[in-house]
Design an enzyme around this catalytic site. Structure first.
Site: not given
Length: 154
Positions: A76-77
């Site tokens: 997700e980063e």
């Protein structure tokens, strides 16, 4: 919406002229973020591709393997930073709204490297495909992350 005070997003001109490695250096060391806590280090950032690595040490589950949640946080980063590279940060932000992953190989030491590739870019939605690999280049996890684009009202 309050953004991190150390956030230094590149201008459109900088995105076109700076190398992915220089852009990546600007994304590192945002204190107080989950990415910093996990030890995520960006190595390349562009509009279509984002690469970062993460240590296994400190991110293990009780059984001694890299925690699946840490893998998904890395995914997700990557998708979030990549999405922001496609926006006007003065007027828009991107937030992850859907994340799915499959863990196919356990990792007990060293580092993993995640590579996110932009799969779809719309006006309000960006979809990223992410592969995470061990130090031997073997796929350990695969993920897909969808980010919504939100107007900040600026």
């Amino acid at each position: 919406m309050t953004l991190h005070p150390d956030l230094n997003f590149p201008t459109a001109h900088e995105l076109d002229t700076l190398s992915p490695e220089v852009l990546a250096a600007r994304m590192n060391a945002l204190s107080g973020t989950l990415g910093a806590r996990l030890g995520i280090e960006f190595t390349a950032v562009s509009r279509e591709r984002v690469v970062a690595r993460m240590p296994v040490e400190g991110n293990r589950q009780p059984a001694g393997r890299l925690h699946g949640g840490a893998n998904l946080a890395l995914a997700e980063e990557l998708a979030s930073v990549g999405s922001w590279m496609n926006l006007d940060p003065a007027r828009q932000v991107a937030v992850g709204v859907d994340l799915s992953g499959t863990h196919v190989r356990g990792v007990t030491g060293g580092w993993v490297t995640g590579e996110g590739t932009l799969a779809y870019r719309g006006r309000t939605v960006l979809v990223w495909s992410i592969e995470i690999r061990d130090e031997r280049g073997r796929v350990t996890s695969m993920a897909r992350c969808t980010c919504n684009v939100i107007a900040t009202g600026a």
